[in-house]
Design an enzyme around this catalytic site. Structure first.
Site, mmCIF file in Angstrom:
data_model
loop_
_atom_site.group_PDB
_atom_site.id
_atom_site.type_symbol
_atom_site.label_atom_id
_atom_site.label_comp_id
_atom_site.label_asym_id
_atom_site.label_seq_id
_atom_site.Cartn_x
_atom_site.Cartn_y
_atom_site.Cartn_z
ATOM 1 C CG HIS A 298 -2.978 -10.497 68.688
ATOM 2 N ND1 HIS A 298 -3.924 -11.274 68.042
ATOM 3 C CD2 HIS A 298 -3.139 -10.732 70.008
ATOM 4 C CE1 HIS A 298 -4.623 -11.938 68.931
ATOM 5 N NE2 HIS A 298 -4.173 -11.631 70.142
ATOM 6 C CD GLU B 36 -1.604 -10.480 63.375
ATOM 7 O OE1 GLU B 36 -1.021 -10.498 64.496
ATOM 8 O OE2 GLU B 36 -2.347 -11.389 63.002
ATOM 9 C CB CYS C 119 -7.310 -13.491 65.623
ATOM 10 S SG CYS C 119 -7.024 -11.836 66.295
ATOM 11 C CB CYS D 21 -5.376 -9.083 63.809
ATOM 12 S SG CYS D 21 -4.512 -9.193 65.403
#
Length: 152
Positions: free
Chosen positions: A53, A55, A83, A86
Site C-alpha cells: 500500500h 502508506e 486500512c 497501514c
C-alpha cells in the site's frame, strides 16, 4: 493554498501515477520539517505483494532514507483513509501526524469503521486531520472503481 492542500496535491500526483500503472489510485507522501522525505502510490499489482500500500511504502522509504524507525517528527499525507494494516504500521513507526483526503467507509481505520490510531491503551496515538481535498481524492477513486464495474 494551505500546506495541507499543497502536500495533499503531491499525494494526489502519486495516486494518479498509481492509476496510470493499473493500481488502485492511492498516493502518499511523508514530510519532515517541510521536506518531502518519501512518496509512493499503491504497488500491489506491480509487486504482487498485498502489503505494498502507498502508506507502507512511504514508511519503508522514509525509514531507509532517515536511518531510523521512529517518525514522530513526520506527517503523512495520504489520499484515502488508511486500512487497519497501514494504521498499525503508523503506530509502530510512532508517526507524528496523519492527514488524509477521502474517508473509507468499508475499511477505514482512522475513524470511519474503526479508529486504531486513537486506541488509548496502545503505546502511541497518531493525531489525525481528515477531509483535506476530500472531493478530489474521492473522485479519483470513484472514477477508478466505476470504470472497473463498467459504469464509466
Amino acid at each position: 493554498m494551505t500546506d495541507y492542500n499543497r502536500y495533499m496535491r503531491m499525494a494526489l500526483q502519486e495516486a494518479e501515477q498509481a492509476l496510470n500503472s493499473g493500481e488502485v489510485p492511492v498516493g502518499a507522501i511523508l514530510v519532515v520539517n517541510d521536506r518531502v522525505i518519501a512518496r509512493a502510490g499503491n504497488e500491489k499489482e506491480k509487486s504482487g505483494d498485498p502489503t505494498d500500500h502507498a502508506e507502507m511504502l512511504v514508511i519503508k522509504r522514509a525509514v531507509a532514507k532517515l536511518g531510523r524507525w521512529r517518525l514522530n517528527d513526520a506527517t503523512m499525507y495520504v489520499t484515502l483513509e488508511p486500512c487497519p494494516m497501514c494504521a498499525g504500521a503508523m503506530i509502530q513507526a510512532r508517526l507524528g501526524r496523519l492527514v488524509f483526503g477521502a474517508c473509507d467507509p468499508k475499511a477505514g481505520a482512522a475513524g470511519s469503521v474503526t479508529d486504531i490510531l486513537d486506541v488509548p491503551w496502545l503505546n502511541h496515538q497518531v493525531p489525525v486531520k481528515s477531509g483535506v481535498l476530500e472531493k478530489e481524492c474521492g473522485e479519483l477513486l470513484s472514477t477508478f472503481f466505476n470504470s472497473l464495474r463498467g459504469n464509466d
